[in-house]
Design an enzyme around this catalytic site. Sequence first.
Site: not given
Length: 420
Positions: A236, A265, A366
Amino acid sequence: MASELINRRHEADQPIADAYYPKPIKPWFMVTRPMRYMLREQRLIFVLVGIAIATLVFTIFPRSTQSNAYSDPFSGYGIRPDESYVPAMQAQRKPSLEYLNRIGATGGKIPLGLKRKGLRVVVTGGAGFVGSHLVDRLMARGDTVIVVDNFFTGRKENVMHHFSNPNFELIRHDVVEPILLETNVVGTLNMLGLAKRVGARFLLTSTSEVYGDPLQHPQVETYWGNVNPIGVRSCYDEGKRTAETLTMDYHRGANVEVRIARIFNTYGPRMCIDDGRVVSNFVAQALRKEPLTVYGDGKQTRSFQFVSDLVEGLMRLMEGEHVGPFNLGNPGEFTMLELAKVVQETIDPNANIEFRPNTEDDPHKRKPDITKAKELLGWEPKVSLRQGLPLMVKDFRQRVFGDQREGSSAAATTTKTTSA
């Protein structure tokens, strides 16, 4: 009868004494003649009257200027942003050149008799979570939308409300196989080829996964990332990095107009219930009275943006004049344990948390740096996690318990039929 010679050349060559020779035209004749005509026929009066009427109309009905109206992309979800934030968004939002050329002015009235020309937009994965929300925005502004989806994760129910609209078309198809729209389309590469051939603008929805397990925090667009090319997540991660490479190659080599968004996200209504993403996992588990599964120690961080914020960012990017890439995400950073607690507060305070071994190559941190998006797109997220999560829970509750009721009804019918 004697014949008569009508034309004698030698006589024609002789000058005639009484012949008429016109005077040469004076240089100002072409100017004075129209003026004399207008004065004589009184047409000057009509010209002056027309000018006066036009002046009066434009004085009474001046062209509206840009209103800077605040666009609330999540007003349909029944929540409001922090009011102190609205003026800042108004000041930051700037119309793009492309958008001005298309409808005349952003936020102002379209001149009388003119109507914005809708675009023809192909959305691959348009029946999915983010894609369906993007389709809603495109349809709302009058575009013609063709959705191509194989329903692997997408749901027909996400776009059924557009079926009666003649500007909407849904094609069940996997884009890795050939399909005839205007030409042949095969995945990202051939979508770029399609954009090249028809002169369309191409938007690549990339991902924060291109940063891998980042060594820089927060992540800026100039950071090249830290990706394991042979890890369990690499198919991915590297797939999206390759997609960005192809997009920029088509831009530089074939002059295709492209835009690149790196999406962090995202959560909200219409997410797949069992897609394995952390927010959908926690919400579905809490609704089903199952333990919330936290992998590792739960201290790894993520940033969560509501889907309407993402769609607004994608619209601004697509209509703007900047290629990108742009980070589109909410800088609000949560550990997995903090997220689990928010889910507990929203759904079930007594929900248990179950720890499991961490997955391989799971990023430790992140968080997007969205300075570039703020400055060039006038965009930043407005929906907090505690505002957006209840809306997602409402959608999940309807689908989870609706599916259970349908399953129970089907089981009861089967039992009754078998018994009979």
